[in-house]
Design a protein around this motif. Structure first.
Motif, PDB file in Angstrom:
ATOM      1  N   SER A  18      39.532 -12.968  21.563  1.00  0.00           N
ATOM      2  CA  SER A  18      39.128 -12.143  22.706  1.00  0.00           C
ATOM      3  C   SER A  18      40.315 -11.886  23.612  1.00  0.00           C
ATOM      4  N   CYS A  49      42.743 -17.374  31.326  1.00  0.00           N
ATOM      5  CA  CYS A  49      42.039 -16.108  31.098  1.00  0.00           C
ATOM      6  C   CYS A  49      41.017 -15.725  29.973  1.00  0.00           C
ATOM      7  N   ASP A  50      40.291 -15.088  30.486  1.00  0.00           N
ATOM      8  CA  ASP A  50      39.079 -14.933  29.701  1.00  0.00           C
ATOM      9  C   ASP A  50      39.309 -13.341  29.036  1.00  0.00           C
ATOM     10  N   GLU A  51      38.219 -12.658  28.366  1.00  0.00           N
ATOM     11  CA  GLU A  51      38.585 -11.409  27.949  1.00  0.00           C
ATOM     12  C   GLU A  51      38.767 -10.439  28.907  1.00  0.00           C
ATOM     13  N   THR A  52      37.856 -10.480  30.131  1.00  0.00           N
ATOM     14  CA  THR A  52      38.008  -9.465  31.118  1.00  0.00           C
ATOM     15  C   THR A  52      39.198  -9.815  32.083  1.00  0.00           C
ATOM     16  N   ASP A  53      39.806 -10.995  32.326  1.00  0.00           N
ATOM     17  CA  ASP A  53      40.956 -11.011  32.744  1.00  0.00           C
ATOM     18  C   ASP A  53      42.141 -10.493  32.034  1.00  0.00           C
ATOM     19  N   ASP A  54      42.324 -10.751  30.589  1.00  0.00           N
ATOM     20  CA  ASP A  54      42.976 -10.174  29.898  1.00  0.00           C
ATOM     21  C   ASP A  54      43.260  -8.793  29.819  1.00  0.00           C
ATOM     22  N   SER A  55      42.131  -8.114  29.721  1.00  0.00           N
ATOM     23  CA  SER A  55      41.849  -6.591  29.872  1.00  0.00           C
ATOM     24  C   SER A  55      42.402  -6.072  31.146  1.00  0.00           C
ATOM     25  N   GLN A  56      42.268  -6.612  32.176  1.00  0.00           N
ATOM     26  CA  GLN A  56      42.573  -6.372  33.886  1.00  0.00           C
ATOM     27  C   GLN A  56      44.070  -6.297  33.661  1.00  0.00           C
TER      28      GLN A  56
END
Length: 225
Positions: A38, A51-58
């Motif tokens: 992710s 970090c999760d996937e959303t944090d990483d994407s941001q």
């Protein structure tokens, strides 16, 4: 009163266990193992971090926006620095890297080890205004001598400066596994015990704790009353 109660509890545990590695995220929650595959951007912390996937994407989106303002030559020299600095929010020790526990709010610039910080300013000082709006840091980054800037951004606990902390076996060997939290039991030599503690508030308004008892049931639970 609640604050003094909390301080008493932490003081007791410090006396019993001594200083141990303390993984903690910027939101003061525990780091975790992200879902498989992710984490696409902050690969340094793809196996365990904050970090999760959303944090990483941001963070990836923020990086792309900052890179769009750089020339090709600047990106070639500073792109890796930028990624590393942005991704420290995902470090399992982010609360320490940003000194979130040592003031009313976390720092805006990650805590760096002096050699790394010196090289950063020498090669890529242009990144500083991209990562912080703090006037003092912006002014210090313009100085020919980098020492004052680097002394200002270093973490309160220098053991947690980046990137040296990632090479410290005490902080990273086995991180994310049960064995990471096991050390020789101070009360039962030859045995190991889990020396981490998770706390969940179940009551408040209490004060003046007078006793702490071990559960003696194999769970390592301790009761404070």
């Amino acid at each position: 009163m609640m604050q003094s109660t909390t301080s008493f509890i932490l003081f007791i545990f410090a006396l019993i266990f001594g200083a141990e590695a303390h993984p903690q995220c910027l939101d003061f929650k525990s780091p975790f193992k992200p879902a498989a595959e992710s984490i696409k951007f902050c690969k340094e912390y793809e196996n365990f971090g904050c970090c999760d996937e959303t944090d990483d994407s941001q963070i990836s989106t923020e990086n792309a926006s900052l890179v769009s303002n750089m020339t090709l030559a600047q990106f070639a020299s500073c792109g890796k620095y930028l990624i590393s600095l942005l991704c420290q929010r995902c470090s399992p020790y982010a609360a320490h890297i940003y000194d979130a526990e040592d003031g009313p709010q976390a720092k805006t610039f990650p805590g760096l080890c002096k050699p790394y910080c010196t090289n950063l300013l020498k090669e890529c000082s242009l990144l500083v205004p991209m990562l912080t709006k703090k006037k003092r840091l912006l002014d210090l980054a313009k100085k020919e001598n980098s020492s004052e800037f680097c002394n200002t951004v270093k973490p309160v606990d220098i053991d947690y400066c980046y990137p040296q902390l990632t090479k410290d076996p005490k902080l990273f060997n086995g991180l994310g596994t049960e064995n990471f939290y096991r050390q020789t039991d101070l009360f039962n030599k030859g045995k190991t015990s889990c020396l981490t503690m998770c706390v969940e508030e179940v009551a408040n308004g209490l004060n003046n704790p007078v006793s702490m008892k071990h559960a003696n049931d194999g769970t390592e639970h301790k009761g404070i009353c």
